[in-house]
Design an enzyme around this catalytic site. Structure first.
Site, mmCIF file in Angstrom:
data_model
loop_
_atom_site.group_PDB
_atom_site.id
_atom_site.type_symbol
_atom_site.label_atom_id
_atom_site.label_comp_id
_atom_site.label_asym_id
_atom_site.label_seq_id
_atom_site.Cartn_x
_atom_site.Cartn_y
_atom_site.Cartn_z
ATOM 1 N N TYR A 53 0.842 -1.209 0.000
ATOM 2 C CA TYR A 53 0.000 0.000 0.000
ATOM 3 C C TYR A 53 0.875 1.257 0.000
ATOM 4 C CZ TYR A 53 -3.623 -3.306 1.630
ATOM 5 O OH TYR A 53 -4.469 -4.370 1.774
ATOM 6 N N HIS A 115 0.626 -11.670 2.523
ATOM 7 C CA HIS A 115 -0.429 -10.939 1.802
ATOM 8 C C HIS A 115 -1.225 -11.859 0.862
ATOM 9 C CE1 HIS A 115 -1.431 -6.605 0.346
ATOM 10 N NE2 HIS A 115 -2.485 -7.373 0.268
HETATM 11 P P1 NAP Z 1 -14.150 -1.154 1.401
HETATM 12 O O1 NAP Z 1 -13.639 -0.816 2.742
HETATM 13 O O2 NAP Z 1 -15.183 -2.203 1.234
HETATM 14 O O3 NAP Z 1 -14.707 0.153 0.681
HETATM 15 C C1 NAP Z 1 -13.984 1.343 0.639
HETATM 16 C C2 NAP Z 1 -14.766 2.335 -0.220
HETATM 17 O O4 NAP Z 1 -16.024 2.598 0.389
HETATM 18 C C3 NAP Z 1 -14.064 3.661 -0.366
HETATM 19 O O5 NAP Z 1 -14.317 4.115 -1.683
HETATM 20 C C4 NAP Z 1 -14.751 4.557 0.659
HETATM 21 O O6 NAP Z 1 -14.723 5.895 0.218
HETATM 22 C C5 NAP Z 1 -16.160 4.000 0.648
HETATM 23 N N1 NAP Z 1 -16.839 4.141 1.937
HETATM 24 C C6 NAP Z 1 -16.351 3.843 3.163
HETATM 25 N N2 NAP Z 1 -17.268 4.103 4.124
HETATM 26 C C7 NAP Z 1 -18.363 4.565 3.488
HETATM 27 C C8 NAP Z 1 -19.633 5.016 3.932
HETATM 28 N N3 NAP Z 1 -19.947 5.021 5.229
HETATM 29 N N4 NAP Z 1 -20.533 5.430 2.999
HETATM 30 C C9 NAP Z 1 -20.211 5.427 1.670
HETATM 31 N N5 NAP Z 1 -19.024 5.013 1.183
HETATM 32 C C10 NAP Z 1 -18.103 4.593 2.090
HETATM 33 O O7 NAP Z 1 -12.955 -1.562 0.399
HETATM 34 P P2 NAP Z 1 -11.365 -1.737 0.484
HETATM 35 O O8 NAP Z 1 -10.682 -0.456 0.775
HETATM 36 O O9 NAP Z 1 -11.021 -2.468 -0.762
HETATM 37 O O10 NAP Z 1 -11.144 -2.766 1.690
HETATM 38 C C11 NAP Z 1 -10.893 -2.345 3.004
HETATM 39 C C12 NAP Z 1 -9.459 -2.631 3.417
HETATM 40 O O11 NAP Z 1 -9.160 -4.013 3.296
HETATM 41 C C13 NAP Z 1 -8.408 -1.969 2.505
HETATM 42 O O12 NAP Z 1 -8.300 -0.589 2.742
HETATM 43 C C14 NAP Z 1 -7.192 -2.773 2.902
HETATM 44 O O13 NAP Z 1 -6.690 -2.315 4.144
HETATM 45 C C15 NAP Z 1 -7.779 -4.179 3.034
HETATM 46 N N6 NAP Z 1 -7.643 -5.019 1.814
HETATM 47 C C16 NAP Z 1 -6.878 -6.161 1.896
HETATM 48 C C17 NAP Z 1 -6.728 -6.996 0.793
HETATM 49 C C18 NAP Z 1 -5.900 -8.239 0.913
HETATM 50 O O14 NAP Z 1 -5.587 -8.865 -0.105
HETATM 51 N N7 NAP Z 1 -5.517 -8.648 2.116
HETATM 52 C C19 NAP Z 1 -7.370 -6.686 -0.423
HETATM 53 C C20 NAP Z 1 -8.154 -5.538 -0.480
HETATM 54 C C21 NAP Z 1 -8.295 -4.728 0.643
HETATM 55 P P3 NAP Z 1 -14.159 7.108 1.151
HETATM 56 O O15 NAP Z 1 -12.734 6.767 1.498
HETATM 57 O O16 NAP Z 1 -14.288 8.297 0.278
HETATM 58 O O17 NAP Z 1 -15.057 7.158 2.368
#
Ligand code: NAP
Length: 283
Positions: A53, A115
């Site tokens: 990241y 990861h």
């Molecule tokens: P997510 O948390 O499901 O969604 C994030 C998106 O939703 C962003 O665009 C955010 O925009 C929006 N959002 C958040 N809260 C909201 C709300 N209350 N209302 C409306 N929109 C909202 O997706 P993600 O970032 O892919 O996954 C979360 C975390 O998981 C990542 O940040 C990372 O740390 C981890 N991850 C790990 C892997 C892995 O392979 N281990 C893969 C993917 C992700 P804003 O920021 O503008 O609020």
């Protein structure tokens, strides 16, 4: 004192984790530091980052600022980082952990994950053994994995006798991971949900989710995140915005009926991004 009290849980190695944490993918630079520090002020105690990241420095800096401001004690925060595919191997994992520890600058890594397993490379077991050496040394407190299948978890357990504390996987109402969660429950592995909001797909406007939001007088995201909590998986929603972070964390004042939890799980249709760990690899 945090605004929202996110309940703590205990992992299989006796360390403390939380029922909900903060994702940080794409939170970079000074804005990223401010967003992560805002999350800690709101009450997030589990902060998820990764070498890939490119924001381990920002996460470390946000924690240092929150500690210096008296918002939180260092030991009450669990920073998770992850070894990328290009660092697989025993020596490579040790070097990767040392570098992450230096970049984070927090004295130790609280939780280190692999990861992606990258099965064609075939080094996830050696990588895990390198992580155990770092744990032995005290540089890493807990070891876990991400994107592992049941068979891969069993292989690690059989080879090392160590049960990873968490398996962080794609999990949202479109992909509830029933079989994998059952395996985790049987072995004392905490499930952690990545992309818990299905990264803002049409999930939040699904009629079922909207109807339940209205019925419980909460927001669609709160319905979805409460569903994760009731499944016993720790969601790590990412938000760059302090108000949305607060909304996402504020899911401990209501409970979904069991039949509503089941109805949400019935939205299942499969993975959203072709991230099958048997074929998808990341470096
Ligand atoms: P997510 O948390 O499901 O969604 C994030 C998106 O939703 C962003 O665009 C955010 O925009 C929006 N959002 C958040 N809260 C909201 C709300 N209350 N209302 C409306 N929109 C909202 O997706 P993600 O970032 O892919 O996954 C979360 C975390 O998981 C990542 O940040 C990372 O740390 C981890 N991850 C790990 C892997 C892995 O392979 N281990 C893969 C993917 C992700 P804003 O920021 O503008 O609020």
């Amino acid at each position: 004192m945090a605004d929202i009290d996110i309940p703590a849980i205990t992992l299989n190695d006796g360390t403390t984790f939380a029922e909900l944490g903060l994702g940080t993918y794409k939170l970079t630079g000074e804005e990223g530091i401010a967003a992560i520090e805002a999350g800690i002020r709101t009450g997030y105690r589990v902060i998820d980052t990764a070498v890939n990241y490119g924001n381990e420095h920002e996460v470390g800096e946000a924690v240092r600022r929150a500690v210096a401001a008296g918002v939180v004690e260092r030991d009450d925060i669990v920073v998770t980082t992850k070894i990328p595919g290009r660092h697989h191997g025993y020596d490579e994992a040790i070097a990767s952990g040392r570098e992450s520890n230096a970049t984070l600058g927090l004295g130790r890594i609280d939780l280190l994950l692999i990861h992606w397993p990258n099965p064609s490379v075939g080094k996830h077991l050696d990588t895990f053994k390198g992580m155990l050496a770092l744990r032995e040394e005290g540089l890493v407190r807990s070891v876990g994995v991400s994107n592992f299948t049941e068979a891969m978890l069993q292989e690690l357990i059989d080879a090392t006798g160590v049960v990873p504390v968490v398996n962080q996987v794609e999990l949202h109402p479109y992909f509830p991971q029933g079989a994998l969660r059952a395996f985790h429950a049987e072995h004392g592995i905490r499930t952690e949900s990545w992309s818990p909001l299905a990264r803002r797909t049409e999930l939040l406007t699904e009629p079922l989710i909207r109807d339940l939001a209205e019925a419980y007088q909460v927001s669609p995201t709160q319905v979805v995140l409460r569903w994760h909590v009731q499944l016993g998986s720790t969601p790590i929603p990412k938000s760059s915005d302090a108000d949305r972070q607060r909304e996402n964390a504020d899911v401990f004042g209501f409970a979904l009926d069991d039949d509503h939890v089941e109805a949400i799980s019935a939205l299942e249709r499969g993975r959203l991004w072709d991230g099958d760990p048997l074929t998808h690899e990341e470096f």
